[in-house]
Design an enzyme around this catalytic site. Structure first.
Site, mmCIF file in Angstrom:
data_model
loop_
_atom_site.group_PDB
_atom_site.id
_atom_site.type_symbol
_atom_site.label_atom_id
_atom_site.label_comp_id
_atom_site.label_asym_id
_atom_site.label_seq_id
_atom_site.Cartn_x
_atom_site.Cartn_y
_atom_site.Cartn_z
ATOM 1 N N LYS A 1 9.963 11.519 -2.009
ATOM 2 C CA LYS A 1 9.928 12.970 -2.211
ATOM 3 C C LYS A 1 10.241 13.264 -3.672
ATOM 4 O O LYS A 1 11.384 13.172 -4.104
ATOM 5 C CB LYS A 1 10.923 13.699 -1.309
ATOM 6 C CG LYS A 1 10.855 15.221 -1.456
ATOM 7 C CD LYS A 1 11.832 15.932 -0.540
ATOM 8 C CE LYS A 1 11.680 17.447 -0.662
ATOM 9 N NZ LYS A 1 12.108 17.965 -1.969
ATOM 10 N N SER B 1 14.577 11.992 -2.523
ATOM 11 C CA SER B 1 14.831 13.049 -3.488
ATOM 12 C C SER B 1 15.867 12.639 -4.536
ATOM 13 O O SER B 1 15.598 11.781 -5.371
ATOM 14 C CB SER B 1 15.252 14.320 -2.735
ATOM 15 O OG SER B 1 15.241 15.433 -3.573
ATOM 16 N N ASP C 1 14.485 1.911 -14.036
ATOM 17 C CA ASP C 1 13.723 2.019 -15.274
ATOM 18 C C ASP C 1 14.539 1.611 -16.496
ATOM 19 O O ASP C 1 13.996 1.063 -17.461
ATOM 20 C CB ASP C 1 13.196 3.444 -15.453
ATOM 21 C CG ASP C 1 12.001 3.740 -14.546
ATOM 22 O OD1 ASP C 1 11.637 2.858 -13.750
ATOM 23 O OD2 ASP C 1 11.444 4.858 -14.643
#
Length: 403
Positions: free
Chosen positions: A330, A305, A316
């Site tokens: 998740k 999460s 990224d």
């Protein structure tokens, strides 16, 4: 080992109307949701209410069932059944006790075993995401990935997750026995744990290997970003030349807290965005301030999460390297809707995406450098000595390469 169970959905239309009407009147999140359509719950023709199938079932049960049926149980069944029918293990109805327990665990201390669990929709079993460091569950040897199949000898299932969690809680110094199945065990294993008050310190830090800062985040609660800032400032004052952030076995937590931490680390740009079923987006951005030293994030299958939001954003942006094993996966966002009688419904309202537009739900994030722990070290991260932690050793090596 894996078992299936059907969910009996029995309810009364008047109960549903009452629940939703009460929600509209009392929910603190009403402005987020807007008007709730009641189409399909009942039809009115010529001023006369036409009963639907759900109400017909209720009438048949009340009239013909061999034992008396309490109206309150039908009401609870109505709410629980509607939530369960969605088929999402994270969308659940909580009665007053379950909701009170949930809020206590989220915002304060409680007596229990200190283990974060999640439903596994593949087998309907309760999966341990991670035990909190220093808690009874961690000390008793509960591991990420364990499947809990019984609590005090009673079968438990993922579609009744809140009920199972409530059973694991209890007064301090009382015992609870949970039965787990584990990948490398041929038989289920009973583990008896003495409950204790769970008070979490979510951020710890130190200097390792001479000049590398190390910050471990065990979850993201209401104080985590403030404690992280203090830890990072302290490490800067000690002139560290690199930074390792450890979110292994971190099951997640509050979105706003992880966004604040990511903002401290990342250059200007997108941190994360969420998207609902109507393609409405909520985006979170970082400012121009960023750290200027090499960064590595340690992850594993217990990183879930909010931990994946942080890891995904760093990966990224190319701001640092991820070392360890694939994360939990998740990528769903839930919010709580309190109802007027002290109960609540927790609903999945959106998915979150990393800056590159990747949804990790059910997939997880693959680290840049995969490092598996030896079988004999596959226990709670807090129980692994620094000198035998091969994942940490690799992280140190990677940081030094960037210095």
């Amino acid at each position: 080992m894996f078992r299936k169970r059907s969910i009996l959905i029995g309810a009364i239309v008047l109960v549903l109307i009452t629940i939703f009407t009460t929600f509209i009147a009392t929910s603190v999140l009403y402005l987020v949701v807007g008007n709730l359509p009641l189409y399909g719950i009942f039809n009115v023709q010529g001023g006369r209410t036409q009963y639907t199938k759900i109400n017909q079932v209720r009438e048949i049960i009340k009239k013909y069932y061999v034992e008396p049926v309490e109206e309150e149980k039908l009401m609870e069944g109505a709410a629980a059944g509607v939530a369960a029918a969605v088929g999402d293990p994270y969308t659940v109805y909580m009665n007053k006790k379950e909701y009170d327990d949930f809020m206590t665990q989220t915002h304060g201390s409680y007596a229990g075993i200190g283990v974060v669990v999640a439903p596994d929709p593949k087998d309907n079993l309760i999966t341990v995401v991670a035990p909190f460091e220093g808690t009874p569950g961690e000390k008793a040897g509960i591991l990420p990935g364990d499947k809990i199949i019984k609590v005090n000898g009673k079968d438990v299932w993922a579609d009744k997750l809140e009920e199972a969690v409530s059973m694991m809680k209890g007064p301090k110094n009382t015992e609870v026995t949970i039965t787990i199945v584990r990948e490398n065990l041929s038989q289920p294993k009973d583990i008896t744990i003495k409950r204790d008050i769970i008070v979490l310190q979510t951020v710890k830090h130190k200097v390792i290997d001479g000049n590398i800062g190390y910050i471990r985040i065990t979850m993201f609660d209401e104080k985590t970003s403030k404690d992280f800032d203090a830890a990072l400032d302290d490490l800067y004052s000690k002139n560290v030349s690199g930074l390792i952030i450890d979110v292994r076995d971190n099951p997640g937590g509050l979105l706003d807290e992880v966004v604040k931490i990511a903002d401290r680390l990342l250059p200007e740009g997108l941190i994360v965005y969420t998207e609902d079923k109507n393609k409405n987006r909520d985006t979170k951005y970082s400012d121009k301030e960023e750290i200027k030293i090499p960064l590595v994030v340690l992850v594993n299958g217990g990183s879930a999460s909010a931990s994946e939001i942080l890891s995904g954003a760093i990966k990224d942006h190319g701001k640092g390297k991820l070392v360890g094993t694939k994360t939990f996966g998740k990528g769903l966002v839930q919010i709580l809707f309190p109802l007027g009688d002290g109960s609540a419904v927790k609903v999945t309202i959106s998915k979150y995406y990393t800056p590159n537009g990747t949804s990790i739900q059910g997939v997880g994030i693959q680290p840049d450098i995969v490092v598996e722990l030896p079988e004999e070290l596959k226990r709670s991260i807090a129980q692994i000595k620094e000198e035998e932690d091969v994942q940490l050793k690799k992280a140190i090596e990677v940081v030094k390469q960037g210095m």
